[in-house]
Enzyme design. Structure first.
Site, PDB file in Angstrom:
ATOM      1  N   TYR A  34      -7.409  -5.971 -29.526  1.00 23.17           N
ATOM      2  CA  TYR A  34      -7.624  -6.615 -28.228  1.00 23.17           C
ATOM      3  C   TYR A  34      -8.879  -7.487 -28.286  1.00 23.17           C
ATOM      4  O   TYR A  34      -8.872  -8.648 -27.889  1.00 23.17           O
ATOM      5  CB  TYR A  34      -7.755  -5.553 -27.128  1.00 23.17           C
ATOM      6  CG  TYR A  34      -7.931  -6.144 -25.743  1.00 23.17           C
ATOM      7  CD1 TYR A  34      -6.831  -6.391 -24.935  1.00 23.17           C
ATOM      8  CD2 TYR A  34      -9.203  -6.468 -25.258  1.00 23.17           C
ATOM      9  CE1 TYR A  34      -6.975  -6.943 -23.677  1.00 23.17           C
ATOM     10  CE2 TYR A  34      -9.361  -7.026 -23.999  1.00 23.17           C
ATOM     11  CZ  TYR A  34      -8.246  -7.261 -23.211  1.00 23.17           C
ATOM     12  OH  TYR A  34      -8.409  -7.820 -21.973  1.00 23.17           O
ATOM     13  N   GLU A 111      -0.456  11.264  -1.604  1.00 21.65           N
ATOM     14  CA  GLU A 111      -1.337  10.675  -2.628  1.00 21.65           C
ATOM     15  C   GLU A 111      -2.687  11.362  -2.592  1.00 21.65           C
ATOM     16  O   GLU A 111      -3.114  11.822  -1.530  1.00 21.65           O
ATOM     17  CB  GLU A 111      -1.594   9.185  -2.301  1.00 21.65           C
ATOM     18  CG  GLU A 111      -0.376   8.326  -2.339  1.00 21.65           C
ATOM     19  CD  GLU A 111      -0.646   6.931  -1.785  1.00 21.65           C
ATOM     20  OE1 GLU A 111      -1.751   6.679  -1.240  1.00 21.65           O
ATOM     21  OE2 GLU A 111       0.265   6.095  -1.896  1.00 21.65           O
ATOM     22  N   LYS A 113      -6.526  11.661  -2.087  1.00 18.99           N
ATOM     23  CA  LYS A 113      -7.500  10.878  -1.332  1.00 18.99           C
ATOM     24  C   LYS A 113      -8.673  10.640  -2.278  1.00 18.99           C
ATOM     25  O   LYS A 113      -9.431  11.567  -2.589  1.00 18.99           O
ATOM     26  CB  LYS A 113      -7.937  11.634  -0.083  1.00 18.99           C
ATOM     27  CG  LYS A 113      -8.824  10.813   0.818  1.00 18.99           C
ATOM     28  CD  LYS A 113      -8.950  11.488   2.180  1.00 18.99           C
ATOM     29  CE  LYS A 113      -9.675  10.613   3.179  1.00 18.99           C
ATOM     30  NZ  LYS A 113     -11.027  10.245   2.782  1.00 18.99           N
ATOM     31  N   ARG A 134     -14.785  -2.554   3.216  1.00 19.43           N
ATOM     32  CA  ARG A 134     -14.287  -2.215   4.540  1.00 19.43           C
ATOM     33  C   ARG A 134     -15.325  -2.522   5.626  1.00 19.43           C
ATOM     34  O   ARG A 134     -14.971  -2.966   6.717  1.00 19.43           O
ATOM     35  CB  ARG A 134     -13.916  -0.730   4.566  1.00 19.43           C
ATOM     36  CG  ARG A 134     -13.517  -0.214   5.908  1.00 19.43           C
ATOM     37  CD  ARG A 134     -12.893   1.172   5.776  1.00 19.43           C
ATOM     38  NE  ARG A 134     -12.403   1.643   7.038  1.00 19.43           N
ATOM     39  CZ  ARG A 134     -13.123   2.362   7.895  1.00 19.43           C
ATOM     40  NH1 ARG A 134     -14.361   2.671   7.593  1.00 19.43           N
ATOM     41  NH2 ARG A 134     -12.613   2.760   9.037  1.00 19.43           N
ATOM     42  N   GLU A 171      -8.776   1.587  -3.179  1.00 16.15           N
ATOM     43  CA  GLU A 171     -10.017   2.322  -3.312  1.00 16.15           C
ATOM     44  C   GLU A 171     -10.646   1.993  -4.656  1.00 16.15           C
ATOM     45  O   GLU A 171      -9.995   2.113  -5.696  1.00 16.15           O
ATOM     46  CB  GLU A 171      -9.676   3.827  -3.242  1.00 16.15           C
ATOM     47  CG  GLU A 171     -10.778   4.700  -2.770  1.00 16.15           C
ATOM     48  CD  GLU A 171     -10.986   4.663  -1.263  1.00 16.15           C
ATOM     49  OE1 GLU A 171     -10.230   3.997  -0.533  1.00 16.15           O
ATOM     50  OE2 GLU A 171     -11.961   5.301  -0.814  1.00 16.15           O
ATOM     51  N   LYS A 288       1.492  10.003   4.175  1.00 18.35           N
ATOM     52  CA  LYS A 288       1.890   8.849   4.989  1.00 18.35           C
ATOM     53  C   LYS A 288       3.397   8.859   5.135  1.00 18.35           C
ATOM     54  O   LYS A 288       4.107   9.142   4.168  1.00 18.35           O
ATOM     55  CB  LYS A 288       1.503   7.540   4.278  1.00 18.35           C
ATOM     56  CG  LYS A 288       0.090   7.496   3.787  1.00 18.35           C
ATOM     57  CD  LYS A 288      -0.108   6.300   2.877  1.00 18.35           C
ATOM     58  CE  LYS A 288      -1.382   6.468   2.104  1.00 18.35           C
ATOM     59  NZ  LYS A 288      -1.644   5.353   1.206  1.00 18.35           N
ATOM     60  N   CYS A 406     -44.343  26.819 -24.496  1.00 17.87           N
ATOM     61  CA  CYS A 406     -42.913  27.135 -24.552  1.00 17.87           C
ATOM     62  C   CYS A 406     -42.692  28.528 -23.967  1.00 17.87           C
ATOM     63  O   CYS A 406     -43.352  29.483 -24.385  1.00 17.87           O
ATOM     64  CB  CYS A 406     -42.413  27.082 -25.986  1.00 17.87           C
ATOM     65  SG  CYS A 406     -40.745  27.741 -26.189  1.00 17.87           S
TER      66      CYS A 406
HETATM   67  S1  IVH Z   1      -4.290   5.230   3.247  1.00 23.61           S
HETATM   68  C1  IVH Z   1      -4.730   3.210   7.753  1.00 23.61           C
HETATM   69  N1  IVH Z   1      -4.477   6.323   0.897  1.00 23.61           N
HETATM   70  O1  IVH Z   1      -9.686   7.225   2.805  1.00 23.61           O
HETATM   71  C2  IVH Z   1      -5.508   3.834   6.691  1.00 23.61           C
HETATM   72  N2  IVH Z   1      -6.493   5.944   2.114  1.00 23.61           N
HETATM   73  O2  IVH Z   1      -9.839   6.960   6.322  1.00 23.61           O
HETATM   74  C3  IVH Z   1      -4.598   4.349   5.605  1.00 23.61           C
HETATM   75  N3  IVH Z   1      -8.513   6.609   0.906  1.00 23.61           N
HETATM   76  O3  IVH Z   1     -11.537   4.813   3.589  1.00 23.61           O
HETATM   77  C4  IVH Z   1      -5.406   4.834   4.478  1.00 23.61           C
HETATM   78  N4  IVH Z   1      -7.501   7.357  -0.897  1.00 23.61           N
HETATM   79  O4  IVH Z   1      -9.879   3.901   1.827  1.00 23.61           O
HETATM   80  C5  IVH Z   1      -5.157   5.890   1.984  1.00 23.61           C
HETATM   81  N5  IVH Z   1      -4.462   7.285  -1.200  1.00 23.61           N
HETATM   82  C6  IVH Z   1      -5.137   6.842  -0.128  1.00 23.61           C
HETATM   83  C7  IVH Z   1      -6.547   6.913  -0.047  1.00 23.61           C
HETATM   84  C8  IVH Z   1      -7.186   6.446   1.101  1.00 23.61           C
HETATM   85  C9  IVH Z   1      -8.676   7.164  -0.309  1.00 23.61           C
HETATM   86  C10 IVH Z   1      -9.608   6.262   1.827  1.00 23.61           C
HETATM   87  C11 IVH Z   1      -9.396   4.976   2.571  1.00 23.61           C
HETATM   88  C12 IVH Z   1     -10.220   5.185   3.812  1.00 23.61           C
HETATM   89  C13 IVH Z   1     -10.162   6.647   3.994  1.00 23.61           C
HETATM   90  C14 IVH Z   1      -9.199   6.994   5.108  1.00 23.61           C
END
Ligand code: IVH
Length: 670
Positions: A34, A111, A113, A134, A171, A288, A406
């Site tokens: 690479y 997923e 977080k 953000r 993220e 979600k 020591c």
């Molecule tokens: S979805 C409408 N998915 O957690 C908001 N958020 O308050 C939907 N975060 O700062 C968020 N991993 O950036 C989503 N897999 C994930 C996430 C994630 C981290 C963060 C997001 C936000 C906070 C949610």
């Protein structure tokens, strides 16, 4: 090929390999191959600057640091998300909002977080336009120049069918490895440590100079969208993620679609169990509603969507009290302050000690006995003190004094100019250093003496059975004594002796590494072993000669010389070398002088398929060849694998004989 076309070809090829590496996690070529492609592109672009485009892989770091961050108003606000302690409660709200029964089988995208920094990426016609943080959700900061340094972030989307305009939400985070790496280097330089990966990511992204961002490498996972202008769009979240992946946008591999409350709970439990094994920090799960049409029906409350919920894992930080500060003595005599804590459960594990790293770091955090502190643990990283809760400090507390002697051998403590670390000057007579030396010698990557762990080494020392590594091989006659030790028994004692015997098979490189010479890691040890071929030759080599081996710098050479000049070490190593039936006197591959390749210079280029680059190099060197990095008149053979770089052109120009991989195999006879 015309340079213009070659530039295009190289860019496509680099983008493809970047994708394989970062998004698919399945590299097709070696890092070296690479780099060769990358350098070829850099060279061509340097002679044709008029053809450089901003989305070229070479253009990830802009020229100049910024004066400040511009503000960006998000086209659609970046919302936060509600946190539920009970998934059933979230599901009930969703079902109700959709006018369904509570037991409706609703599908959720689950997923991790990610504990990082939320960003918005704007792509127009597939090209990255800008990246924003953000901020307060309505207005963020323009961090485009910084984010461009993130290797996995595509500057141009792959494939086709891209929306006219696509705002991706994701993220940005620092992997635990990058976090640990950064802190190791910061410790060496006496700089401030990062508190946790999230602060590391935020700090890195907020460097005005993008070159600094690049030095604190970040990653990205995309998990949603903001404003999208497209002719067609998937109907489900997981399909949208599949599109992201096909377009080269990195997504988290741990994501899954689950059904109902039971599915959510099972995902949550499984992910929590695997939390420590992940390469990055997560603080919970995000659920979600998978069907995008249902999301629209659910809408929003206040500043959060009704279709998403976060379920947090137990925190990785907790407060507790410092009962005392112990000073540990390492293998190299380094004194490390360790906070002894009132036991506290952090993220499911009881923590009783936390490292304070060194006295400077301890002073910077001003940690004192009796203080209430925040401690944190993550993955298999050693727990550490994050900060002191000053409001709770006792007015009579006093800073901890750096010891002048020591704590183990009473030897004077030394501070070396330019070094942060404070060391015990007792050197080889300090029992703590001897014990640590044996632990290192027996460890897996060194002599790999199975069963000889820290506790047992300490016991053997305490019982006076050993005083150094050479004594291990004299334990053969002490089976009974060993078997009578606490928690040992005959079987364990026999196993231990067998493991010690088995270590006679280790080769010179491992042996050298196991001796624990400062600055001699595995790579340096291997290099010394290969270059000199025998322990005797290494022990006799001068500093200058030692530096003749690749990967051995002046500091390491000085340490090696100092180690073998020290009478105590000479005596211990002398005893080890008098042991019989060992394989550690000589390197595994003896360099030949009678082979047709002896003294011949060979250069490798491109990707080899049957051997790795390292293996090819080792085989060639084992036969006496010199493997060089660049083609010159002295080159005898150029071995060209797949996708050879500019070396092939040079070789042809100089009339150097070019062999393919089959030719290489014929040369090395395998
Ligand atoms: S979805 C409408 N998915 O957690 C908001 N958020 O308050 C939907 N975060 O700062 C968020 N991993 O950036 C989503 N897999 C994930 C996430 C994630 C981290 C963060 C997001 C936000 C906070 C949610």
């Amino acid at each position: 090929m015309e340079p213009f076309n070659r530039i295009k070809e190289l860019r496509d090829s680099l983008n493809h390999h970047n994708y394989c590496y970062h998004v698919l996690d399945a590299p097709e070529i070696s890092d070296m191959a690479y780099d060769a492609l990358f350098r070829e592109l850099e060279t061509l672009e340097a002679s044709h600057p008029e053809w450089i485009t901003s989305d070229s892989p070479t253009q990830r770091v802009g020229a100049a640091p910024l004066a400040g961050f511009a503000k960006i108003t998000h086209r659609l606000p970046m919302l936060s998300i509600v946190t539920d302690t009970d998934v059933a409660e979230f599901h009930r709200r969703v079902a109700e909002g959709l006018g369904l029964e509570v037991d409706a089988e609703i599908q959720y995208a689950a997923e991790p977080k990610i504990d990082g920094v939320a960003v918005s990426l704007l792509y127009q016609e597939g090209r990255l336009i800008r990246v924003a943080t953000r901020g307060d959700g309505r207005e963020g900061e323009d961090v485009t120049a910084q984010a461009r340094t993130i290797a996995s972030l595509p500057l141009r989307l792959l494939g086709e069918g891209h929306p006219q305009s696509l705002e991706v939400r994701g993220e940005v985070f620092m992997s635990l490895a990058a976090f640990a790496d950064y802190n190791v280097r910061a410790l060496e330089r006496g700089e401030k440590l990062l508190v946790n990966p999230r602060n590391g990511a935020a700090g890195s992204l907020r460097q005005l100079d993008p070159r600094m961002t690049r030095q604190r490498p970040l990653k990205l996972y995309c998990h949603g969208v903001g404003e999208v202008v497209a002719d067609t769009w998937p109907r489900q979240h997981n399909e949208m993620m599949a599109c992201f992946k096909a377009w080269g946008l990195p997504i988290c591999q741990e994501a899954e679609v689950v059904t109902g409350v039971a599915g959510c709970l099972s995902y949550y439990r499984q992910l929590e169990a695997r939390r420590d094994g992940l390469a990055y920090e997560i603080d919970g799960v995000v659920f979600k509603v998978n069907e995008l049409g249902l999301r629209e029906r659910l809408g929003f409350v206040a500043r959060a969507p009704r279709w998403a919920s976060a379920c947090k894992f137990p925190s990785r930080e907790a407060e507790t009290v410092v009962e005392g500060i112990d000073v540990q003595v390492g293998r190299t005599g380094a004194l490390t302050p360790v906070a002894r804590l009132v036991p506290v459960v952090v993220g499911g594990v009881t923590v009783t000690n936390a490292t304070l790293h060194n006295f400077e770091e301890m002073a910077r955090k001003d940690v004192r006995v009796g203080d209430t502190v925040r401690v944190r643990r993550a993955g298999d990283v050693i727990p550490e003190v994050v900060e002191v809760v000053l409001e709770q400090r006792n007015s009579e507390s006093r800073p901890f004094d750096v010891p002048t002697r020591c704590p183990v051998c009473g030897g004077e403590v030394r501070r070396v100019e330019g070094e942060i670390v404070v060391r015990c000057g007792g050197e080889f007579s300090c029992p703590a250093q001897q014990r640590e030396a044996v632990k290192h010698f027996a460890s897996r990557r060194a002599m790999n003496i199975e069963g000889l762990g820290e506790k047992l080494v300490e016991l053997l020392f305490a019982e006076g059975l050993i005083a150094n590594v050479a004594d291990l091989y004299g334990l053969r006659g002490s089976l009974e004594k060993l078997a009578s030790l606490e928690r040992m028994g005959e079987k364990s004692a026999e196993n231990l002796l067998a493991a010690i015997e088995a270590s006679r098979e280790r080769d010179l490189a491992r042996f050298l590494f196991a001796l624990g010479v400062r600055e001699v890691g595995e790579a340096t040890a291997a290099s010394l072993a290969r270059h000199f071929g025998s322990i005797g030759a290494i022990m006799e080599a001068s500093e200058v000669e030692l530096q003749g081996a690749g990967d051995v710098g002046p500091v390491a050479a000085r340490r090696v010389r100092a180690f073998f000049s020290e009478p105590r070490n000479q005596s211990v190593v002398g005893r080890l070398l008098r042991e019989e039936n060992t394989h550690w006197h000589r390197a595994a591959t003896v360099v030949r002088t009678d082979h047709p390749l002896a003294g011949v210079t060979v250069v490798l280029t491109g990707t080899l398929t049957t051997l790795s680059r390292q293996e090819a190099k080792a085989r060639l060197e084992g036969l006496g060849a010199k493997v060089s990095g660049s083609v010159s008149k002295r080159t005898r053979y150029l071995i060209a694998g797949e996708a050879p770089g500019s070396k092939l052109v040079q070789a042809r120009e100089l009339g150097v004989e070019v062999l393919d991989e089959a030719g290489l195999m014929a040369l090395v006879g395998g």
